[in-house]
Write a protein that holds these residues in place. Structure first.
Motif, PDB file in Angstrom:
ATOM      1  N   ALA A  47      37.062  47.954  76.821  1.00  0.00           N
ATOM      2  CA  ALA A  47      36.979  49.264  76.156  1.00  0.00           C
ATOM      3  C   ALA A  47      35.596  49.887  76.325  1.00  0.00           C
ATOM      4  CB  ALA A  47      37.309  49.119  74.670  1.00  0.00           C
ATOM      5  N   TYR A  48      34.546  49.087  76.172  1.00  0.00           N
ATOM      6  CA  TYR A  48      33.177  49.600  76.295  1.00  0.00           C
ATOM      7  C   TYR A  48      32.934  50.179  77.686  1.00  0.00           C
ATOM      8  CZ  TYR A  48      28.154  49.898  76.705  1.00  0.00           C
ATOM      9  OH  TYR A  48      26.887  50.366  76.935  1.00  0.00           O
ATOM     10  N   TYR A  49      33.246  49.407  78.717  1.00  0.00           N
ATOM     11  CA  TYR A  49      32.954  49.880  80.070  1.00  0.00           C
ATOM     12  C   TYR A  49      33.846  51.047  80.470  1.00  0.00           C
ATOM     13  CZ  TYR A  49      29.572  46.197  80.689  1.00  0.00           C
ATOM     14  OH  TYR A  49      28.468  45.402  80.560  1.00  0.00           O
ATOM     15  N   MET A  50      35.080  51.086  79.974  1.00  0.00           N
ATOM     16  CA  MET A  50      35.934  52.245  80.241  1.00  0.00           C
ATOM     17  C   MET A  50      35.329  53.506  79.630  1.00  0.00           C
ATOM     18  SD  MET A  50      39.847  50.804  79.954  1.00  0.00           S
ATOM     19  CE  MET A  50      40.509  52.457  79.919  1.00  0.00           C
ATOM     20  N   GLU A  51      34.804  53.391  78.390  1.00  0.00           N
ATOM     21  CA  GLU A  51      34.164  54.538  77.734  1.00  0.00           C
ATOM     22  C   GLU A  51      32.940  55.009  78.511  1.00  0.00           C
ATOM     23  OE1 GLU A  51      33.235  53.564  73.669  1.00  0.00           O
ATOM     24  OE2 GLU A  51      35.347  53.168  73.187  1.00  0.00           O
ATOM     25  N   GLN A  52      32.258  54.082  79.180  1.00  0.00           N
ATOM     26  CA  GLN A  52      31.070  54.424  79.967  1.00  0.00           C
ATOM     27  C   GLN A  52      31.433  55.016  81.327  1.00  0.00           C
ATOM     28  OE1 GLN A  52      27.983  54.040  78.494  1.00  0.00           O
ATOM     29  NE2 GLN A  52      29.296  53.452  76.790  1.00  0.00           N
ATOM     30  N   GLY A  53      32.706  54.941  81.683  1.00  0.00           N
ATOM     31  CA  GLY A  53      33.126  55.398  83.004  1.00  0.00           C
ATOM     32  C   GLY A  53      32.870  54.348  84.072  1.00  0.00           C
ATOM     33  N   ASP A  54      32.612  53.111  83.658  1.00  0.00           N
ATOM     34  CA  ASP A  54      32.344  52.015  84.581  1.00  0.00           C
ATOM     35  C   ASP A  54      33.588  51.153  84.748  1.00  0.00           C
ATOM     36  OD1 ASP A  54      29.739  52.906  84.736  1.00  0.00           O
ATOM     37  OD2 ASP A  54      28.893  51.276  83.541  1.00  0.00           O
ATOM     38  N   ASN A  55      33.520  50.271  85.705  1.00  0.00           N
ATOM     39  CA  ASN A  55      34.601  49.319  85.960  1.00  0.00           C
ATOM     40  C   ASN A  55      34.126  47.924  85.579  1.00  0.00           C
ATOM     41  OD1 ASN A  55      36.400  51.226  87.296  1.00  0.00           O
ATOM     42  ND2 ASN A  55      34.820  51.274  88.874  1.00  0.00           N
ATOM     43  N   VAL A  56      35.071  47.076  85.186  1.00  0.00           N
ATOM     44  CA  VAL A  56      34.719  45.700  84.843  1.00  0.00           C
ATOM     45  C   VAL A  56      35.816  44.766  85.337  1.00  0.00           C
ATOM     46  CG1 VAL A  56      35.714  45.832  82.507  1.00  0.00           C
ATOM     47  CG2 VAL A  56      33.941  44.139  83.002  1.00  0.00           C
ATOM     48  N   GLU A  57      35.390  43.653  85.942  1.00  0.00           N
ATOM     49  CA  GLU A  57      36.288  42.575  86.310  1.00  0.00           C
ATOM     50  C   GLU A  57      36.004  41.431  85.350  1.00  0.00           C
ATOM     51  OE1 GLU A  57      35.661  41.477  90.384  1.00  0.00           O
ATOM     52  OE2 GLU A  57      36.239  43.449  91.108  1.00  0.00           O
ATOM     53  N   ILE A  58      37.056  40.903  84.731  1.00  0.00           N
ATOM     54  CA  ILE A  58      36.895  39.843  83.745  1.00  0.00           C
ATOM     55  C   ILE A  58      37.768  38.665  84.154  1.00  0.00           C
ATOM     56  CG2 ILE A  58      37.116  39.198  81.315  1.00  0.00           C
ATOM     57  CD1 ILE A  58      37.021  42.284  80.708  1.00  0.00           C
ATOM     58  N   GLU A  59      37.171  37.481  84.135  1.00  0.00           N
ATOM     59  CA  GLU A  59      37.941  36.266  84.392  1.00  0.00           C
ATOM     60  C   GLU A  59      37.690  35.302  83.246  1.00  0.00           C
ATOM     61  OE1 GLU A  59      38.709  32.923  87.853  1.00  0.00           O
ATOM     62  OE2 GLU A  59      38.017  34.942  88.405  1.00  0.00           O
ATOM     63  N   LEU A  60      38.750  34.929  82.567  1.00  0.00           N
ATOM     64  CA  LEU A  60      38.682  33.969  81.478  1.00  0.00           C
ATOM     65  C   LEU A  60      39.068  32.608  82.054  1.00  0.00           C
ATOM     66  CD1 LEU A  60      39.830  34.457  77.878  1.00  0.00           C
ATOM     67  CD2 LEU A  60      40.381  32.361  79.083  1.00  0.00           C
ATOM     68  N   VAL A  61      38.150  31.638  81.959  1.00  0.00           N
ATOM     69  CA  VAL A  61      38.354  30.308  82.531  1.00  0.00           C
ATOM     70  C   VAL A  61      38.517  29.304  81.395  1.00  0.00           C
ATOM     71  CG1 VAL A  61      37.398  28.527  84.042  1.00  0.00           C
ATOM     72  CG2 VAL A  61      36.939  30.957  84.528  1.00  0.00           C
ATOM     73  N   ALA A  62      39.662  28.605  81.384  1.00  0.00           N
ATOM     74  CA  ALA A  62      39.936  27.626  80.329  1.00  0.00           C
ATOM     75  C   ALA A  62      40.052  26.230  80.920  1.00  0.00           C
ATOM     76  CB  ALA A  62      41.227  27.988  79.603  1.00  0.00           C
ATOM     77  N   TYR A  63      39.426  25.269  80.225  1.00  0.00           N
ATOM     78  CA  TYR A  63      39.561  23.863  80.607  1.00  0.00           C
ATOM     79  C   TYR A  63      39.428  22.999  79.368  1.00  0.00           C
ATOM     80  CZ  TYR A  63      34.401  23.493  80.541  1.00  0.00           C
ATOM     81  OH  TYR A  63      33.081  23.512  80.186  1.00  0.00           O
ATOM     82  N   GLY A  64      39.654  21.700  79.542  1.00  0.00           N
ATOM     83  CA  GLY A  64      39.621  20.803  78.388  1.00  0.00           C
ATOM     84  C   GLY A  64      40.623  21.283  77.352  1.00  0.00           C
ATOM     85  N   PRO A  65      40.310  21.090  76.069  1.00  0.00           N
ATOM     86  CA  PRO A  65      41.233  21.516  75.009  1.00  0.00           C
ATOM     87  C   PRO A  65      41.567  23.013  75.052  1.00  0.00           C
ATOM     88  CG  PRO A  65      39.516  20.102  74.110  1.00  0.00           C
ATOM     89  CD  PRO A  65      39.137  20.400  75.536  1.00  0.00           C
ATOM     90  N   GLY A  66      40.690  23.809  75.665  1.00  0.00           N
ATOM     91  CA  GLY A  66      40.935  25.249  75.777  1.00  0.00           C
ATOM     92  C   GLY A  66      42.138  25.594  76.633  1.00  0.00           C
TER      93      GLY A  66
END
Length: 143
Positions: free
Chosen positions: A50-69
């Motif tokens: 939401a923040y980067y969209m409001e700024q007119g910027d782009n964002v790539e997000i990768e959520l990495v889970a391991y172990g109990p996560g």
């Protein structure tokens, strides 16, 4: 003439990049099976987007889970399964990565293959994936 064109070309490239918005890359680390932590990680994803969209910027997000996560991506065990599914559909700029090492150990312990949610892509190692992302310029976040 070459110097003027070179400087002009760089200036035009910079202007085009600004017009399209800057690109930000963020890796989010999850290694706990605590519903509060899992929800905080997903809140971080939504807030960053939401923040980067409001700024007119782009964002790539990768959520990495391991172990109990990794339970975050296990149907029937994940306290955030609905949110993961919804966010996976709504956000093309979001990837969910699941540690293959953890998945193998969980499957061996269960005596059967553990099936993950469709949204999760299996990577060989969650820790290695986080290192690779940081080497590619991703900012690192651990909720």
């Amino acid at each position: 003439m070459k110097t003027i064109m070179g400087a002009l070309g760089v200036s035009l490239l910079a202007t085009c990049a600004l017009a399209e918005g800057a690109l930000h890359k963020v890796a989010i680390h999850v290694n706990q099976n605590d519903p509060a932590v899992l929800n905080m990680a997903l809140n971080n994803v939504q807030n960053l987007n939401a923040y980067y969209m409001e700024q007119g910027d782009n964002v790539e997000i990768e959520l990495v889970a391991y172990g109990p996560g990794l339970n975050m991506f296990v149907p029937g065990k994940s306290p955030v399964a609905d949110r993961v599914s919804t966010m996976g559909l709504e956000m093309e700029n979001l990837k969910f990565s699941a540690c293959g090492n953890t998945l193998q150990k969980m499957s061996a312990k269960a005596g059967a293959d553990i099936v993950l949610m469709d949204e999760a892509q299996v990577v060989p190692s969650g820790v290695v994936r986080l290192i690779e992302l940081q080497q590619q310029g991703y900012a690192y976040v651990r909720p």
